[in-house]
Scaffold this motif. Structure first.
Motif, PDB file in Angstrom:
ATOM      1  N   ARG A  44      -9.677  10.776   1.493  1.00 55.77           N
ATOM      2  CA  ARG A  44      -9.315   9.373   1.710  1.00 55.77           C
ATOM      3  C   ARG A  44      -8.887   8.670   0.431  1.00 55.77           C
ATOM      4  O   ARG A  44      -8.467   7.527   0.455  1.00 55.77           O
ATOM      5  N   VAL A  69      -8.120  19.384   2.823  1.00 50.81           N
ATOM      6  CA  VAL A  69      -8.431  18.457   1.727  1.00 50.81           C
ATOM      7  C   VAL A  69      -7.872  17.060   2.001  1.00 50.81           C
ATOM      8  O   VAL A  69      -8.478  16.047   1.640  1.00 50.81           O
ATOM      9  N   THR A  93      -7.699  15.442   4.738  1.00 49.56           N
ATOM     10  CA  THR A  93      -8.550  14.637   5.611  1.00 49.56           C
ATOM     11  C   THR A  93     -10.033  14.749   5.228  1.00 49.56           C
ATOM     12  O   THR A  93     -10.916  14.557   6.049  1.00 49.56           O
ATOM     13  N   ALA A 103      -6.857  -4.788  -0.415  1.00 46.50           N
ATOM     14  CA  ALA A 103      -7.640  -5.577   0.541  1.00 46.50           C
ATOM     15  C   ALA A 103      -6.820  -5.911   1.784  1.00 46.50           C
ATOM     16  O   ALA A 103      -7.324  -6.532   2.710  1.00 46.50           O
ATOM     17  N   GLN A 152      -3.179  -4.723   4.474  1.00 41.98           N
ATOM     18  CA  GLN A 152      -2.602  -3.618   5.229  1.00 41.98           C
ATOM     19  C   GLN A 152      -1.883  -2.569   4.376  1.00 41.98           C
ATOM     20  O   GLN A 152      -1.864  -1.390   4.736  1.00 41.98           O
ATOM     21  N   ARG A 163      -2.691  -0.920   1.978  1.00 45.09           N
ATOM     22  CA  ARG A 163      -3.571   0.209   1.666  1.00 45.09           C
ATOM     23  C   ARG A 163      -3.484   1.278   2.770  1.00 45.09           C
ATOM     24  O   ARG A 163      -3.299   2.463   2.488  1.00 45.09           O
ATOM     25  N   GLY A 164      -3.590   0.818   4.034  1.00 45.62           N
ATOM     26  CA  GLY A 164      -3.506   1.746   5.159  1.00 45.62           C
ATOM     27  C   GLY A 164      -2.109   2.321   5.309  1.00 45.62           C
ATOM     28  O   GLY A 164      -1.936   3.505   5.632  1.00 45.62           O
ATOM     29  N   ILE A 165      -1.111   1.481   5.050  1.00 51.12           N
ATOM     30  CA  ILE A 165       0.288   1.920   5.168  1.00 51.12           C
ATOM     31  C   ILE A 165       0.560   3.047   4.170  1.00 51.12           C
ATOM     32  O   ILE A 165       1.157   4.081   4.509  1.00 51.12           O
ATOM     33  N   THR A 187      -1.653   5.029   2.731  1.00 52.19           N
ATOM     34  CA  THR A 187      -2.441   6.209   3.108  1.00 52.19           C
ATOM     35  C   THR A 187      -1.730   6.999   4.201  1.00 52.19           C
ATOM     36  O   THR A 187      -1.637   8.228   4.145  1.00 52.19           O
ATOM     37  N   ASP A 188      -1.220   6.278   5.207  1.00 49.10           N
ATOM     38  CA  ASP A 188      -0.509   6.911   6.314  1.00 49.10           C
ATOM     39  C   ASP A 188       0.695   7.702   5.794  1.00 49.10           C
ATOM     40  O   ASP A 188       0.922   8.863   6.164  1.00 49.10           O
ATOM     41  N   GLU A 202      -0.329  10.829   3.818  1.00 53.14           N
ATOM     42  CA  GLU A 202      -0.759  11.909   4.722  1.00 53.14           C
ATOM     43  C   GLU A 202       0.449  12.570   5.374  1.00 53.14           C
ATOM     44  O   GLU A 202       0.454  13.785   5.602  1.00 53.14           O
ATOM     45  N   ARG A 203       1.462  11.772   5.659  1.00 54.57           N
ATOM     46  CA  ARG A 203       2.643  12.317   6.333  1.00 54.57           C
ATOM     47  C   ARG A 203       3.352  13.375   5.478  1.00 54.57           C
ATOM     48  O   ARG A 203       3.669  14.447   5.949  1.00 54.57           O
ATOM     49  N   LEU A 255       1.117  16.501   4.922  1.00 47.77           N
ATOM     50  CA  LEU A 255       0.989  17.392   6.074  1.00 47.77           C
ATOM     51  C   LEU A 255       2.344  17.945   6.507  1.00 47.77           C
ATOM     52  O   LEU A 255       2.477  18.550   7.576  1.00 47.77           O
ATOM     53  N   GLU A 260       5.114  16.440   7.414  1.00 44.21           N
ATOM     54  CA  GLU A 260       5.814  15.773   8.509  1.00 44.21           C
ATOM     55  C   GLU A 260       7.060  15.028   8.038  1.00 44.21           C
ATOM     56  O   GLU A 260       7.848  14.561   8.850  1.00 44.21           O
ATOM     57  N   TRP A 273       4.961  -6.397   6.340  1.00 44.82           N
ATOM     58  CA  TRP A 273       3.649  -7.016   6.508  1.00 44.82           C
ATOM     59  C   TRP A 273       3.564  -8.330   5.722  1.00 44.82           C
ATOM     60  O   TRP A 273       3.090  -9.339   6.245  1.00 44.82           O
ATOM     61  N   LEU A 285      -8.939  18.922  12.047  1.00 46.21           N
ATOM     62  CA  LEU A 285      -8.884  17.495  11.739  1.00 46.21           C
ATOM     63  C   LEU A 285      -7.727  17.117  10.813  1.00 46.21           C
ATOM     64  O   LEU A 285      -7.559  15.952  10.473  1.00 46.21           O
ATOM     65  N   SER A 286      -6.920  18.093  10.408  1.00 43.70           N
ATOM     66  CA  SER A 286      -5.787  17.777   9.529  1.00 43.70           C
ATOM     67  C   SER A 286      -4.477  17.690  10.287  1.00 43.70           C
ATOM     68  O   SER A 286      -3.473  17.265   9.731  1.00 43.70           O
ATOM     69  N   GLU A 290      -8.083   4.040   8.729  1.00 48.65           N
ATOM     70  CA  GLU A 290      -6.653   4.267   9.007  1.00 48.65           C
ATOM     71  C   GLU A 290      -6.435   5.233  10.166  1.00 48.65           C
ATOM     72  O   GLU A 290      -5.302   5.499  10.535  1.00 48.65           O
ATOM     73  N   MET A 293      -2.553  10.651   9.628  1.00 50.10           N
ATOM     74  CA  MET A 293      -1.317   9.991  10.074  1.00 50.10           C
ATOM     75  C   MET A 293      -1.545   9.043  11.256  1.00 50.10           C
ATOM     76  O   MET A 293      -0.766   9.008  12.184  1.00 50.10           O
ATOM     77  N   ARG A 294      -2.624   8.319  11.211  1.00 51.21           N
ATOM     78  CA  ARG A 294      -2.980   7.327  12.235  1.00 51.21           C
ATOM     79  C   ARG A 294      -3.120   7.942  13.629  1.00 51.21           C
ATOM     80  O   ARG A 294      -3.005   7.232  14.639  1.00 51.21           O
TER      81      ARG A 294
END
Lengths: 467, 302
Positions: free
Chosen positions: A240, A293, A295, A427, A429, A431-433, A435-436, A439-440, A443, A445, A462, B160-161, B249, B253-254
């Motif tokens: 994370r 790793v 996730t 603090a 959005q 941050r989540g954007i 991270t998403d 991850e993409r 992974l 994608e 946002w 989970l990945s 999150e 990837m959500r």
């Protein structure tokens, strides 16, 4: 006749008492004549001279977030005794005779909402406010600069950057100001398993490793361990934290996350060349990391004697303490700094917890005295010894309990390189954007450019959506 | 003068009516609690959904929170898709599977109660604690599930990945957790079916399948309707397990970002209370529509 005399005597006594009471000011004055010096002991038993003063009265109510306990308890895992807050209460009340400290302790769940509610109804005088910017923006917090100036409070006793990190803006301000004093320190460093390095015949990480050094050493230690025959991984990081790790790398390459402090004014550099370069670098490291790793899986044994990961790119204070106080692992691990931007001399995300005074507090002067007390050696050492909270004062380097733990001097030193002020986007959005998006591409994608362009667009949208 | 039956009855009725008010007094604390902690927040949340609010500062924005969610927030639609995906598969698998297991348990000559208890235990387990255990079970290297797959010659999965397998890990966890409830409800219904129906069918020459298809299944329809409705309401409100496994999150990837996750994220994490309140009301509407459709499809009378 007797009754009349008694009445006159009582009335006279009352008048005199009112007169004397009236003479004492509501505003406490810092008369050095009222300050007495006494011998005292810190948490580690060290003798120190403490000052006591009886010029304050009343009750100061302190809100604290976390697993604080009023009474002494025993850790069920280690069997180590942990002194309760009653120790600091007693100390403060002895330094300020006639005052009382009360605590409101709450958990970390929804702490922002709970703190906001408490601030709205003037529940406490002193608050732990990791989300200081949002509260200062709503006018909930008392500006501290007048107190610092009036009192001659020495900010130089605090580790560099700690004050700047928590600066915030009041509702009508356009510049950052001091609304909180740092009390709990935090930082991240790299940790590595010296045993694995030895088994592979690789030289230990340098104190300030470069990106290239990390990659080469991680590659060299991925595979079947030549001594134990166990599968080893060269590198890992907490899943994370991947976005934060990428930001740290990008900043070391000369990039910045963006600009601004208030949400509506934020601009981002998420798709800058430095971010793309950092993303590509992390992708390369993925080949030397455990499956899962991204996730958060693969680091379960790190810090124990059964570890199979050579380098952990991002470790928090609890990991150091737990690793370095355990006999099995005290000599097994080493510590290095995070990636540093050479031009700025900075690297890593600022974190920790400041404390502030509520703007509607009824006892602000005593609250300020309590804030100062929280940055004293006594309080800081209490926190470190019992709750392993990193100190925020320079004098911590002189504590025996601190310097005898390997790596702690580096950990403490690393705090002064953290980027300040605290990244405001974390603090909201973005941050989540981010991270998403990370991850993409991690992974597979999308490409790093596509993912970061998307993060940039979403973060900008946002900001635009905020009314 | 002797009192007539009518006057006695009238007095008793009056006395009973007076006494009945006393019971309302006993109900008062609960009613006050419901009004303060349920009715008021529900109404306040509805009001907030028309404001841009960070909890202190409020600006009236009309229906723009709703239009923003529906027209601009892609991540909200992603949350809706994820929630429905996991809900549909969980209910579609758990109800038939639970019914089959319930039938098997019901036909057991001994240890019925033991099996009922064994299957029901997961239902009373904390979902957060169970999620932690499932994270270990689904671990790509140390997890027993991959060990089992590999021991029968199948490749291990990085559960989970991967966005798809992460959803399925949550579905499996959900089925495991909810199955006990389904089984107990199904057994309760199975035990109410009169034995005479089966005896009559046997006399008529019906085989086991015919008895199952023409007696058991039709008699179970009200229970299936109930489970369908309860299952959807429960799964559309999914949050604890996805938050524990995927974080705020809904990683990766959500893929585990649910509607309630969105409400929590934007409300409690981002202090966008107006937007979160609007999302809560959209969720309410979704649950209402889904429940009505389910009732219609399963021909359940209200």
């Amino acid at each position: 006749m007797f009754k009349r005399g008694l009445a006159i005597a009582l009335a006279g006594t009352l008048a005199l008492s009112v007169l004397f009471t009236g003479c004492s000011s509501d505003e406490p004055e810092n008369s050095s004549n009222d300050v007495k010096q006494e011998e005292s002991k810190t948490a580690s038993g060290k003798e120190e001279v403490k000052e006591t003063t009886d010029e304050y009265s009343g009750t100061v109510t302190v809100q604290m977030i976390g697993d604080w306990e009023m009474e002494t308890t025993t850790d069920p895992l280690t069997g180590v005794k942990r002194e309760g807050l009653e120790v600091v209460k007693e100390e403060f009340e002895s330094r300020y005779p006639g005052t009382t400290v009360e605590y409101v302790i709450m958990g970390w769940d929804s702490y922002t909402q709970k703190t906001q509610t408490m601030l709205s109804v003037n529940e406490c005088d002193v608050y732990q406010v990791p989300g200081i910017a949002a509260f200062a923006d709503q006018g909930f917090l008392e500006p501290l600069e007048p107190y610092i100036e009036k009192d001659g409070y020495d900010l130089g006793q605090l580790i560099e950057g700690q004050i700047d990190g928590w600066k915030a803006m009041g509702p009508d301000e356009t510049d950052l100001h001091i609304y909180g004093l740092p009390v709990i320190g935090d930082t991240r460093t790299m940790m590595y398993d010296k045993e694995i390095f030895d088994q592979w015949g690789v030289e230990y990480l340098s104190e300030r490793p470069t990106l290239e050094e990390i990659k080469e050493k991680a590659a060299a230690m991925t595979g079947t361990n030549p001594v134990t025959g166990v599968q080893n991984y060269g590198i890992a990081w907490r899943g994370r934290d991947t976005a934060d790790t990428m930001v740290n790398i990008a900043e070391s390459l000369g990039g910045t996350w963006g600009d601004g402090f208030r949400f509506k004014e934020l601009t981002f550099n998420f798709n800058s060349p430095e971010f793309v370069q950092a993303a590509d670098y992390l992708l390369e490291l993925l080949a030397y990391a455990p499956e899962g790793v991204v996730t958060g899986q693969g680091l379960e044994t790190f810090g124990t004697s059964q570890n199979n990961v050579a380098i952990n790119l991002r470790v928090g204070p609890n990991n150091y303490y737990n690793t370095y106080v355990t006999p099995d692992t005290i000599d097994k691990y080493g510590t290095s700094y995070l990636f540093i931007n050479e031009n700025e001399g900075m690297g890593g995300m600022f974190a920790g917890s400041p404390y502030s005074i509520g703007a509607t507090s009824d006892n602000k002067d005593l609250a300020w005295e309590y804030l100062k007390f929280m940055t004293s050696d006594f309080y800081q050492e209490y926190q470190w010894k019992n709750y392993q909270s990193l100190p925020v004062i320079k004098s911590a380097t002189e504590w025996d309990d601190f310097v005898n733990i390997p790596g702690m001097d580096l950990v403490l030193d690393s705090m002064k390189y953290l980027w300040t002020p605290r990244y405001p986007y974390r603090a909201g959005q973005p941050r989540g954007i981010l991270t998403d998006s990370v991850e993409r591409f991690m992974l597979g994608e999308s490409t790093t450019e596509e993912a970061l362009n998307d993060a940039q667009t979403q973060a900008d949208e946002w900001v635009a959506s905020l009314k | 003068m002797q009192p007539t039956m009518k006057t006695i009855s009238s007095k008793n009725h009056k006395k009973m009516k007076e006494q009945s008010y006393v019971w309302y007094l006993f109900l008062l604390p609960a009613l006050i609690g419901i009004i303060l902690f349920m009715v008021y927040p529900v109404l306040e949340s509805f009001r907030l959904s028309f404001f841009s609010s960070n909890g202190v500062k409020e600006t009236f924005v009309g229906i723009s929170n709703y239009t923003q969610l529906i027209l601009k927030e892609e991540v909200f639609w992603k949350a809706i898709f994820n929630t429905f995906y996991m809900a549909i598969f969980q209910v579609a698998i758990a109800v038939p599977l639970g019914f089959v297991i319930a039938t098997l348990i019901n036909n057991l000559p001994h240890f019925k109660d033991l099996f009922k208890v064994l299957f029901f235990i997961p239902y009373i387990t904390s979902l957060v604690a169970a999620s932690m255990v499932f994270m270990y079970l689904f671990h790509p290297e140390m997890g027993p599930i991959n060990y089992l797959l590999e021991s029968i010659g199948l490749p291990g999965i990085n559960w989970l990945s991967d966005p798809l397998s992460a959803k399925w890990a949550v579905i499996i966890l959900g089925i495991w957790n909810w199955m006990g409830f389904v089984i107990v409800i199904c057994i309760a219904n199975l035990q109410t079916i009169p034995a005479q129906l089966y005896e009559a069918a046997e006399i008529d020459g019906a085989n086991s399948f015919q008895k199952f298809a023409y007696i058991t299944t039709p008699k179970m329809m009200p229970t299936f309707s109930f489970l369908l409705i309860m299952g959807f309401i429960r799964t559309l409100q999914r949050f604890g397990e996805t938050y524990t496994i995927g974080g705020l999150e809904g990683s990766p990837m959500r893929s585990l970002y649910t509607i309630v996750g969105f409400i929590y994220d934007r409300g409690f994490n981002g202090t966008e209370y107006g937007l979160a309140s609007a999302a809560a009301y959209i969720l309410f509407m979704i649950i209402m529509v889904v429940t009505l459709i389910n009732m219609k499809l399963s021909k359940m009378n209200v």
